[in-house]
Design an enzyme around this catalytic site. Sequence first.
Site, short mmCIF file in Angstrom:
data_model
loop_
_atom_site.label_atom_id
_atom_site.label_comp_id
_atom_site.label_asym_id
_atom_site.label_seq_id
_atom_site.Cartn_x
_atom_site.Cartn_y
_atom_site.Cartn_z
N CYS A 276 -8.28 1.49 -0.44
CA CYS A 276 -7.71 0.88 0.76
C CYS A 276 -7.61 -0.60 0.48
O CYS A 276 -8.60 -1.23 0.09
CB CYS A 276 -8.63 1.16 1.94
N CYS B 265 -0.89 6.08 7.23
CA CYS B 265 -2.25 5.75 7.65
C CYS B 265 -2.33 5.14 9.04
O CYS B 265 -3.02 5.63 9.91
CB CYS B 265 -2.88 4.83 6.60
N CYS C 86 -3.35 -0.30 9.07
CA CYS C 86 -2.68 -1.60 9.06
C CYS C 86 -1.34 -1.46 9.77
O CYS C 86 -0.71 -0.41 9.70
CB CYS C 86 -2.38 -2.06 7.63
N TYR D 131 -23.30 -10.72 25.02
CA TYR D 131 -22.74 -9.77 24.06
C TYR D 131 -23.12 -10.22 22.64
O TYR D 131 -22.27 -10.39 21.78
CB TYR D 131 -21.21 -9.68 24.18
N CYS E 65 -11.75 -10.77 21.00
CA CYS E 65 -10.99 -9.98 20.03
C CYS E 65 -9.77 -9.35 20.69
O CYS E 65 -9.12 -8.49 20.10
CB CYS E 65 -11.88 -8.91 19.40
N ASP F 281 -18.84 -13.14 23.92
CA ASP F 281 -18.09 -12.51 22.82
C ASP F 281 -17.96 -11.02 23.14
O ASP F 281 -18.55 -10.17 22.48
CB ASP F 281 -18.83 -12.73 21.50
N GLU G 60 -27.58 -8.16 24.98
CA GLU G 60 -26.76 -7.16 24.29
C GLU G 60 -27.18 -5.77 24.76
O GLU G 60 -28.35 -5.52 25.02
CB GLU G 60 -27.00 -7.35 22.78
N GLN H 46 -19.76 -8.13 12.32
CA GLN H 46 -18.36 -8.48 12.05
C GLN H 46 -17.93 -7.92 10.70
O GLN H 46 -18.70 -7.98 9.74
CB GLN H 46 -18.20 -10.00 12.06
N CYS I 261 0.83 -1.20 0.00
CA CYS I 261 0.00 0.00 0.00
C CYS I 261 0.87 1.25 0.00
O CYS I 261 1.81 1.36 0.79
CB CYS I 261 -0.89 -0.01 1.25
N1 SAH Z 1 -21.48 -11.70 19.09
C1 SAH Z 1 -21.70 -10.58 18.19
C2 SAH Z 1 -21.21 -9.24 18.73
C3 SAH Z 1 -19.83 -9.19 19.31
S1 SAH Z 1 -19.15 -7.57 19.56
C4 SAH Z 1 -21.12 -10.86 16.84
O1 SAH Z 1 -20.29 -11.75 16.69
O2 SAH Z 1 -21.51 -10.20 15.89
C5 SAH Z 1 -19.51 -7.20 21.21
C6 SAH Z 1 -20.91 -6.72 21.46
O3 SAH Z 1 -21.04 -6.48 22.85
C7 SAH Z 1 -21.30 -5.43 20.77
O4 SAH Z 1 -22.47 -5.64 20.05
C8 SAH Z 1 -21.53 -4.45 21.93
O5 SAH Z 1 -22.58 -3.54 21.69
C9 SAH Z 1 -21.90 -5.37 23.06
N2 SAH Z 1 -21.65 -4.94 24.44
C10 SAH Z 1 -20.69 -4.12 24.91
N3 SAH Z 1 -20.74 -4.06 26.25
C11 SAH Z 1 -21.75 -4.86 26.66
C12 SAH Z 1 -22.29 -5.24 27.94
N4 SAH Z 1 -21.76 -4.78 29.08
N5 SAH Z 1 -23.31 -6.10 27.97
C13 SAH Z 1 -23.84 -6.60 26.82
N6 SAH Z 1 -23.38 -6.28 25.59
C14 SAH Z 1 -22.34 -5.43 25.50
#
Ligand code: SAH
Length: 459
Positions: free
Chosen positions: A164, A83, A86, A317, A413, A386, A338, A288, A77
């Site tokens: 990009c 930037c 990356c 989450y 993540c 998650d 969520e 995602q 790039c």
């Molecule tokens: N499992 C989903 C989202 C993962 S990202 C997927 O794979 O698409 C993490 C998510 O947690 C986000 O949507 C964010 O809004 C949410 N989040 C953040 N803090 C939180 C909390 N304290 N309780 C519940 N959800 C939360």
Amino acid sequence: MSKIIPVQKNDFVEVEFEDLTHEGAGVAKVDGYPLFVANALPGEKAKVKVTKVGKGFGFGRLIELYEKSPYRVEAPCAIYKECGGCQLQHLSYEGQMVAKEKQVREVLTRIGKLGNVKVHPVLGMKEPWHYRNKSQVPIGEHEGGLIGGFYQRRTHQIINMETCLIQQSKNDEVVQLVKEICGRFGIRAYNEVAHKGMLRHVMVRYGLVTGEVMVVLVTKTRELPNQEKLVAEIVKQVDGLTSLVLNVNPNKTNVIMGEETRVLWGQEVIHDYIGDIKFAISPRSFYQVNPEQTKVLYDKALEYAELSGEETVIDAYCGIGTISLFLAKQARKVYGVEIVPEAIEDARRNAKLNGIVNTEFAVGAAEKVIPDWYEAGISADVLVVDPPRKGCDQALLETILAMKPKRVVYVSCNPATLARDLRILEDGGYRTIEVQPVDMFPQTMHCEAVAKLDFIEEV
Ligand code: SAH
């Protein structure tokens, strides 16, 4: 007695790099004192000039490379250095896989005291470019025209960008068109210093499987000049557009989106598929960014959940219900929680869209809702988490230890908070059976991993 720092500013030192920081800088140690040096790779030997000396670590500049890493490549790039989006384009993809596996192992050992846990080689992409389905560019002005792209590394200076290499080409194309049309209609860019102007960001989301395109104009003002004509022109020019949305953010903040969202044309969502499940995605919902690898990640989460069809599952989450719906077909019942209300609306809509009837979704913080559920007698056999980068809340981990689901699947993540949370679960009677890193973000230091934990013993 304070430790003696072995280097001084402006010293030249010869070093060997061992590691990478989260920003992709090389880490070398001089008598145990870490020096961070941009554009250096593990295994490389170099002459470095010390540029800054701090208490616990310092910085240096690469002067001469004596020995190159076999994984070093020319970054493809042209704007890579400016930037900062990356961090690893100068490392071959094979080298990135090695670095990410090492990163996961290293934090599991150091933070989680889990040096013996099985970590599999990273599941990477065949084509690790043009994977992002979402582009979000800040808008500025230059010589009377609109520009948009990215903030120059460590500044708030906007640099114009036309392509990009990690974006879907479709997103680049749409961002260019929208910038050009808005410029032509005399829309002024928002100026964050003066807190004046209109257009702050352009966001584009692309459904890889459906081809549906969403454009979000994030503005300071509620109306745009010539709005009707502007909308008609964007609709005419952008191929595949199914949703054009205005998000109003009047605040002096670096948070991108504001509270108010209004559909200017088309639908309020776009659709996409992961595997055979269809998803509706709102402008403000998390989705995602690498759909191809998301399938790989969710398949692994599903495999680790080892569902027989009889289980009650909690998906904490849950976002727009992606993992919940993936698991629902093989479970008796799935509860998702969520914090973003729009995401839960999407999750409910997505369950209906796919004819899935054994899910239930709640808005709220996982660390509040799950303890309430537990008190009300709802317990999980398998619990999936998650969380965002900061990991699980302590209160949630405590509830898991009280509820004792037979299995926990932890999608993460951020390997560092994963390691921290696995240690807490281990101390409460769980065993980490295996960890699978999945490369969701090629060319960057970001690293996703999924861990499988079984409940072994009362402590
Ligand atoms: N499992 C989903 C989202 C993962 S990202 C997927 O794979 O698409 C993490 C998510 O947690 C986000 O949507 C964010 O809004 C949410 N989040 C953040 N803090 C939180 C909390 N304290 N309780 C519940 N959800 C939360």
